[in-house]
Design a protein around this motif. Structure first.
Motif, PDB file in Angstrom:
ATOM      1  N   ARG A 226       0.815  -1.210   0.000  1.00 40.23           N
ATOM      2  CA  ARG A 226       0.000   0.000   0.000  1.00 40.23           C
ATOM      3  C   ARG A 226       0.856   1.271   0.000  1.00 40.23           C
ATOM      4  NH1 ARG A 226      -3.507   0.185   4.964  1.00 40.23           N
ATOM      5  NH2 ARG A 226      -4.303   2.050   3.917  1.00 40.23           N
ATOM      6  N   GLY A 227       2.161   1.125  -0.094  1.00 41.59           N
ATOM      7  CA  GLY A 227       3.030   2.289  -0.162  1.00 41.59           C
ATOM      8  C   GLY A 227       3.611   2.716   1.169  1.00 41.59           C
ATOM      9  N   VAL A 228       3.510   1.845   2.197  1.00 44.32           N
ATOM     10  CA  VAL A 228       4.062   2.153   3.509  1.00 44.32           C
ATOM     11  C   VAL A 228       5.033   1.031   3.875  1.00 44.32           C
ATOM     12  CG1 VAL A 228       3.565   2.728   5.916  1.00 44.32           C
ATOM     13  CG2 VAL A 228       1.882   3.251   4.148  1.00 44.32           C
ATOM     14  N   PRO A 229       6.315   1.149   3.515  1.00 47.63           N
ATOM     15  CA  PRO A 229       7.266   0.076   3.808  1.00 47.63           C
ATOM     16  C   PRO A 229       7.241  -0.309   5.287  1.00 47.63           C
ATOM     17  CG  PRO A 229       8.258   1.720   2.379  1.00 47.63           C
ATOM     18  CD  PRO A 229       6.937   2.280   2.809  1.00 47.63           C
ATOM     19  N   THR A 230       7.095  -1.596   5.551  1.00 47.77           N
ATOM     20  CA  THR A 230       6.879  -2.071   6.918  1.00 47.77           C
ATOM     21  C   THR A 230       7.641  -3.368   7.151  1.00 47.77           C
ATOM     22  OG1 THR A 230       4.658  -1.083   6.930  1.00 47.77           O
ATOM     23  CG2 THR A 230       5.113  -2.740   8.614  1.00 47.77           C
ATOM     24  N   MET A 231       8.226  -3.488   8.335  1.00 44.99           N
ATOM     25  CA  MET A 231       8.886  -4.719   8.758  1.00 44.99           C
ATOM     26  C   MET A 231       7.951  -5.478   9.697  1.00 44.99           C
ATOM     27  SD  MET A 231      12.655  -3.203   9.731  1.00 44.99           S
ATOM     28  CE  MET A 231      11.952  -2.213  11.069  1.00 44.99           C
ATOM     29  N   PRO A 232       8.094  -6.805   9.799  1.00 47.76           N
ATOM     30  CA  PRO A 232       7.245  -7.553  10.740  1.00 47.76           C
ATOM     31  C   PRO A 232       7.420  -7.094  12.183  1.00 47.76           C
ATOM     32  CG  PRO A 232       8.984  -8.947   9.824  1.00 47.76           C
ATOM     33  CD  PRO A 232       8.962  -7.696   9.017  1.00 47.76           C
ATOM     34  N   GLU A 233       8.589  -6.546  12.514  1.00 47.65           N
ATOM     35  CA  GLU A 233       8.818  -6.042  13.873  1.00 47.65           C
ATOM     36  C   GLU A 233       7.949  -4.837  14.197  1.00 47.65           C
ATOM     37  OE1 GLU A 233      12.234  -8.367  12.498  1.00 47.65           O
ATOM     38  OE2 GLU A 233      11.188  -6.624  11.652  1.00 47.65           O
ATOM     39  N   GLN A 234       7.304  -4.262  13.180  1.00 43.97           N
ATOM     40  CA  GLN A 234       6.414  -3.109  13.388  1.00 43.97           C
ATOM     41  C   GLN A 234       4.954  -3.526  13.560  1.00 43.97           C
ATOM     42  OE1 GLN A 234       8.388  -0.938   9.812  1.00 43.97           O
ATOM     43  NE2 GLN A 234       7.382   0.665  11.009  1.00 43.97           N
ATOM     44  N   ILE A 235       4.687  -4.820  13.619  1.00 45.63           N
ATOM     45  CA  ILE A 235       3.316  -5.331  13.673  1.00 45.63           C
ATOM     46  C   ILE A 235       3.085  -6.106  14.971  1.00 45.63           C
ATOM     47  CG2 ILE A 235       1.637  -6.885  12.602  1.00 45.63           C
ATOM     48  CD1 ILE A 235       2.197  -4.465  10.876  1.00 45.63           C
ATOM     49  N   MET A 236       1.949  -5.848  15.609  1.00 46.93           N
ATOM     50  CA  MET A 236       1.464  -6.696  16.695  1.00 46.93           C
ATOM     51  C   MET A 236       0.025  -7.082  16.394  1.00 46.93           C
ATOM     52  SD  MET A 236       1.250  -6.139  20.838  1.00 46.93           S
ATOM     53  CE  MET A 236      -0.429  -5.692  21.229  1.00 46.93           C
ATOM     54  N   VAL A 237      -0.291  -8.375  16.458  1.00 47.91           N
ATOM     55  CA  VAL A 237      -1.641  -8.875  16.236  1.00 47.91           C
ATOM     56  C   VAL A 237      -2.416  -8.779  17.543  1.00 47.91           C
ATOM     57  CG1 VAL A 237      -3.019 -10.850  15.475  1.00 47.91           C
ATOM     58  CG2 VAL A 237      -0.767 -10.421  14.454  1.00 47.91           C
ATOM     59  N   THR A 238      -3.675  -8.336  17.457  1.00 52.10           N
ATOM     60  CA  THR A 238      -4.494  -8.124  18.650  1.00 52.10           C
ATOM     61  C   THR A 238      -5.846  -8.818  18.499  1.00 52.10           C
ATOM     62  OG1 THR A 238      -5.459  -6.078  17.767  1.00 52.10           O
ATOM     63  CG2 THR A 238      -3.421  -5.866  19.047  1.00 52.10           C
ATOM     64  N   THR A 239      -6.594  -8.821  19.567  1.00 51.53           N
ATOM     65  CA  THR A 239      -7.949  -9.379  19.533  1.00 51.53           C
ATOM     66  C   THR A 239      -8.905  -8.277  19.103  1.00 51.53           C
ATOM     67  OG1 THR A 239      -7.324 -10.882  21.321  1.00 51.53           O
ATOM     68  CG2 THR A 239      -9.673 -10.684  20.832  1.00 51.53           C
ATOM     69  N   GLY A 240      -8.990  -8.068  17.791  1.00 48.17           N
ATOM     70  CA  GLY A 240      -9.822  -7.018  17.237  1.00 48.17           C
ATOM     71  C   GLY A 240      -9.193  -5.647  17.400  1.00 48.17           C
ATOM     72  N   ALA A 241      -9.755  -4.660  16.713  1.00 50.41           N
ATOM     73  CA  ALA A 241      -9.270  -3.288  16.841  1.00 50.41           C
ATOM     74  C   ALA A 241      -9.513  -2.748  18.244  1.00 50.41           C
ATOM     75  CB  ALA A 241      -9.945  -2.392  15.805  1.00 50.41           C
TER      76      ALA A 241
ATOM     77  N   ALA B  23       3.294   0.119  14.249  1.00 47.23           N
ATOM     78  CA  ALA B  23       3.956   1.229  14.951  1.00 47.23           C
ATOM     79  C   ALA B  23       5.462   1.009  14.903  1.00 47.23           C
ATOM     80  CB  ALA B  23       3.460   1.309  16.397  1.00 47.23           C
ATOM     81  N   ALA B  24       6.208   1.891  15.545  1.00 43.17           N
ATOM     82  CA  ALA B  24       7.656   1.740  15.623  1.00 43.17           C
ATOM     83  C   ALA B  24       7.993   0.456  16.384  1.00 43.17           C
ATOM     84  CB  ALA B  24       8.270   2.948  16.323  1.00 43.17           C
ATOM     85  N   PRO B  25       9.078  -0.242  16.012  1.00 43.42           N
ATOM     86  CA  PRO B  25       9.413  -1.515  16.661  1.00 43.42           C
ATOM     87  C   PRO B  25       9.503  -1.431  18.178  1.00 43.42           C
ATOM     88  CG  PRO B  25      10.730  -1.233  14.685  1.00 43.42           C
ATOM     89  CD  PRO B  25       9.995   0.070  14.893  1.00 43.42           C
ATOM     90  N   ASP B  26      10.073  -0.355  18.704  1.00 45.75           N
ATOM     91  CA  ASP B  26      10.200  -0.238  20.155  1.00 45.75           C
ATOM     92  C   ASP B  26       8.827  -0.219  20.824  1.00 45.75           C
ATOM     93  OD1 ASP B  26      11.690   0.373  22.690  1.00 45.75           O
ATOM     94  OD2 ASP B  26      10.501   2.224  22.531  1.00 45.75           O
ATOM     95  N   LEU B  27       7.872   0.511  20.236  1.00 46.88           N
ATOM     96  CA  LEU B  27       6.532   0.559  20.819  1.00 46.88           C
ATOM     97  C   LEU B  27       5.857  -0.802  20.713  1.00 46.88           C
ATOM     98  CD1 LEU B  27       4.178   1.996  22.100  1.00 46.88           C
ATOM     99  CD2 LEU B  27       3.541   2.894  19.851  1.00 46.88           C
ATOM    100  N   ILE B  28       6.059  -1.516  19.602  1.00 45.49           N
ATOM    101  CA  ILE B  28       5.483  -2.851  19.466  1.00 45.49           C
ATOM    102  C   ILE B  28       6.027  -3.770  20.551  1.00 45.49           C
ATOM    103  CG2 ILE B  28       5.415  -4.909  17.998  1.00 45.49           C
ATOM    104  CD1 ILE B  28       3.508  -2.708  17.100  1.00 45.49           C
TER     105      ILE B  28
END
Length: 496
Positions: A170-185, A340-345
């Motif tokens: 989608r035009g937003v370069p992202t690493m897996p370290e920037q992702i956290m899966v949650t139980t819904g929004a 989000a940023a990896p540190d925040l994740i």
């Protein structure tokens, strides 16, 4: 009362008043002023607890006598929309009385829809056969995970990578370290508030905003700072956002730029860029809810969506993005995510140890299959087609049976935000439920009783059901307009 006390200047208040409908012939000037300010409060464009200009200052800005303004303020005090104290000025309020509804509507059990048309929630049935195929594929991938403890606080690595690839495409370069899966929004917002917003912290929110998120933040102890939408509820009021972020300096700001719930508004690229700049300047973290981003229903919107808000924050210092499968695929999947940023994740994942430890593995594998196989797009297309048909049927039915209601038809999302012709949305909702149609009233999406003259209509019924829903709402409106109530608990026969 609102937790944030704002001030509206004389020039700003004049602009807001002039954006309303023309003055009715024969209405005294003081009454027109009082009615105008009252409507601004009820529609959330001037929040409760906002200090109004001094009488002399407003009279000069309006070009009327001070007596006219004084009489208008007196009328507002008499109506319960203004309080004044010598030496402290005047500020907006709402009349005392029965508490207005503020919570979202819980979904009814499926069997209850035999007699009740439920327009309480904005969620569609699953897109088949794509959902069942995804779970069938997930079952074949499950055995290696079943031999582990099954707790993945940040999410399955394969899903984090698939979601990172989805953002990159989608035009937003992202690493897996920037992702956290949650139980819904909702789980994502809860985690963010728990980590970043201590009790008493200010959180700026669009006004109106998503009812369940507002309730979650209230229960977390946040001090909500409402920021009005544009006058026609079709976009953000950027000057209002800039003023609020500068004056209130909230810790967080929650926004829905893509087919906003409840109004359906879509923020344009310029607004997104300016809001990121304003948030960065104020030191505010933007929490951007993209739950509806895949539900563009019309061309050219569907092929020319604005850039994601995160695209204007390459370093990830000011924008936290939320996503979900609940609206684009199926609410029963109960999966969301944070970018989000990896540190925040990392911090969010560590903090999750005191909450739910992780999201269900099978659902994560099913979502991974949808994303990696390309079947996500097929599933979303099914939901878009269904939502488009429901929207068109509902709009036609409401226009025919409730011509006095006003709304802007959104180009995406799942909700229609309707002004109820000067009637109480809360009363229409109350009477409507007795007549067999369930809708959330406007104050559920506002703060301090705002939006009493609105209801939200989701795109969840079509055909004969849409016609019947509009018919029951029209009957409820007639009863409310006549001062009556529905005494029967038995709704008319449901047309299916």
């Amino acid at each position: 009362m609102s937790a944030w006390t704002a001030r509206v200047g004389a020039a700003q208040l004049v602009r807001l008043l002039h954006s309303q409908r023309p003055e009715r012939t024969g209405t005294p000037g003081y009454r027109h002023l009082a009615d105008g300010i009252r409507l601004l409060v009820l529609e959330g464009r001037v929040p409760v607890a906002t200090r109004l200009p001094a009488e002399r200052e407003l009279a000069t800005a309006l070009g009327v006598s001070r007596t006219t303004v004084a009489a208008g303020y007196a009328a507002l005090r008499s109506d319960g929309f203004l309080e004044s104290r010598r030496g402290a000025g005047s500020w907006t309020t709402v009349p005392a009385g029965n508490p207005v509804p503020t919570r979202g509507l819980d979904p009814l059990p499926p069997e209850a829809t035999d007699t009740m048309i439920d327009l309480g929630g904005a969620a569609l049935p699953a897109p088949e056969p794509w959902l069942s195929r995804a779970f069938a594929a997930a079952l074949t991938e499950l055995p290696p995970y079943a031999r582990t403890h099954g707790d993945y606080p940040a999410g399955l690595p394969v899903l984090r990578q698939a979601l990172a690839d989805h953002y990159t495409a989608r035009g937003v370069p992202t690493m897996p370290e920037q992702i956290m899966v949650t139980t819904g929004a909702m789980g994502a917002v809860s985690a963010i508030c728990g980590l970043l917003a201590a009790r008493g912290e200010r959180i700026a929110v669009e006004h109106p905003s998503y009812a369940n998120i507002l309730q979650l933040m209230r229960e977390a102890g946040a001090r909500l700072v409402p920021v009005p939408m544009a006058a026609d509820h079709t976009g953000w009021d950027l000057p209002a956002w800039q003023r609020t972020l500068r004056a209130a300096a909230p810790q967080l700001a929650y926004v829905m730029a893509d087919f906003h719930n409840p109004t359906g508004a879509l923020a344009d690229t310029g607004q997104r860029r300016e809001l990121v700049t304003a948030a960065r300047t104020a030191g505010t973290l933007l929490v951007v809810d993209e739950t509806m981003v895949d539900l563009a229903l019309d061309e050219p919107t569907a092929t020319a969506m604005p850039s994601p808000v995160a695209a204007f924050d390459p370093a990830g210092s000011s924008v936290i993005t939320l996503g979900s499968a609940s609206k684009a695929v199926w609410a029963g999947m109960r999966l969301g995510w944070v970018r989000a940023a990896p540190d925040l994740i990392r911090r969010l994942a560590v903090a999750r140890g005191s909450a739910d430890l992780g999201s269900p593995v099978l659902e994560q594998l099913a979502l991974t299959h949808l994303l990696r196989s390309g079947e996500w797009h097929h599933a979303v297309d099914v939901c878009r087609t269904r939502a488009r048909g429901h929207r068109d049927a509902l709009v036609t039915a409401v226009r025919e049976q409730l011509p006095q209601w006003e709304f802007t038809v959104p180009h995406g999302g799942l909700t229609l935000w309707a002004r109820t012709g000067g009637l109480s949305g809360s009363r229409i909702a109350e009477v409507g439920e007795r007549l067999g149609v369930r809708v959330p009233s406007g104050p559920r999406f506002g703060i301090d009783g705002a939006f009493e003259g609105y209801v939200r209509l989701p795109f969840t019924v079509s055909g004969a059901q849409a016609v019947e829903a509009a018919s029951r709402l029209a009957a409820a409106s007639r009863l409310v307009a006549g001062g009556g109530t529905a005494t029967t608990a038995t709704p008319p026969g449901l047309v299916v």
